[in-house]
Design an enzyme around this catalytic site. Sequence first.
Site, PDB file in Angstrom:
ATOM      1  N   TYR A 125       0.830  -1.197   0.000  1.00  0.00           N
ATOM      2  CA  TYR A 125       0.000   0.000   0.000  1.00  0.00           C
ATOM      3  C   TYR A 125       0.872   1.258   0.000  1.00  0.00           C
ATOM      4  O   TYR A 125       0.694   2.159  -0.835  1.00  0.00           O
ATOM      5  CB  TYR A 125      -0.925  -0.001   1.212  1.00  0.00           C
ATOM      6  CG  TYR A 125      -1.677   1.297   1.416  1.00  0.00           C
ATOM      7  CD1 TYR A 125      -2.652   1.696   0.507  1.00  0.00           C
ATOM      8  CD2 TYR A 125      -1.415   2.120   2.510  1.00  0.00           C
ATOM      9  CE1 TYR A 125      -3.342   2.889   0.684  1.00  0.00           C
ATOM     10  CE2 TYR A 125      -2.101   3.308   2.697  1.00  0.00           C
ATOM     11  CZ  TYR A 125      -3.064   3.692   1.781  1.00  0.00           C
ATOM     12  OH  TYR A 125      -3.734   4.870   1.957  1.00  0.00           O
ATOM     13  N   LYS A 129       1.277   4.005  -3.072  1.00  0.00           N
ATOM     14  CA  LYS A 129       0.910   5.408  -2.868  1.00  0.00           C
ATOM     15  C   LYS A 129       2.095   6.330  -3.148  1.00  0.00           C
ATOM     16  O   LYS A 129       1.921   7.430  -3.685  1.00  0.00           O
ATOM     17  CB  LYS A 129       0.382   5.620  -1.451  1.00  0.00           C
ATOM     18  CG  LYS A 129      -0.963   4.976  -1.174  1.00  0.00           C
ATOM     19  CD  LYS A 129      -2.077   5.577  -2.031  1.00  0.00           C
ATOM     20  CE  LYS A 129      -2.442   6.974  -1.566  1.00  0.00           C
ATOM     21  NZ  LYS A 129      -3.568   7.547  -2.368  1.00  0.00           N
TER      22      LYS A 129
END
Length: 281
Positions: A125, A129
């Site tokens: 994640y 990002k």
Amino acid sequence: MRVLVTGAAGQLGREVVDRLTALGHEVTAAPRDTLDVGRRDHVLGAVGAIRPDVVVNGAAFTDVDGCESDADGAYRTNALAVRHLAEASRRFDAHLCHVSTDYVFSGDQAEPYHEWDRPDPRSVYGASKLAGEQEAGEAATVVRTSWLCGRHGPNMVRTVLRLAGEAGPLRFVDDQRGSPSFAADVAVVIEKLCADRRPGLYHVTNQGAATRNEFAREILRAAGGDPDRVQPITTADLDPPRPAVRPFNSVLENRALALAGLEQPGDYREALRRLVADFSG
């Protein structure tokens, strides 16, 4: 301004739409089921048809543990989609504002992280990002926030209030520290940054820091409950263990906002009290 908001059904996206609308901006809210940001043709078509002055990208694959088992999905939504939005923004002269996260940092540092600290994500994640930040480009506004809570969608405040209605103690980890942030307050800053078309990276969090255990205690206190019901555990005590690594320290310092003389969100405890009162009302 004419504004396109992607991820408009999320807790931050909805607050951004509400804030922009209340100030008289012309807003097109594009939730996931109406705009697939992972498809270049969809993005170019939408931005070309709407011709917004600003695109606020709140779309994201935010299931931190789910990203570990679906890295392709994480990068498609959190990185490749930003490439499409950046291209469309350049082509149709729109300013892009992209929302990112504290998970771009390792959490190994003792001090709060500011905008010029080196990212070092430890999860899919976080890595996806960070890739999205890079795809946004130098002309874009990138807003990093953390531990987001608000009136819409699942978040820690809702979880604690729900658990408070059940019997027994509440157990939250006391070795993960961050900056509780509230979507309505973050939306105020996003609107200002977009109106000014300010490029660059900004940390946007409420003031104050807490462990998850301390935050849970504050939530109970704000709701008139007994904070001593919350018991500390360590991340290693979690059963089952979480697939994704969480930063032990992800406190963000809003250094760029401060140096630019821009107003920062207030103390998280005040925002928490307002949110709990809103839930109660």
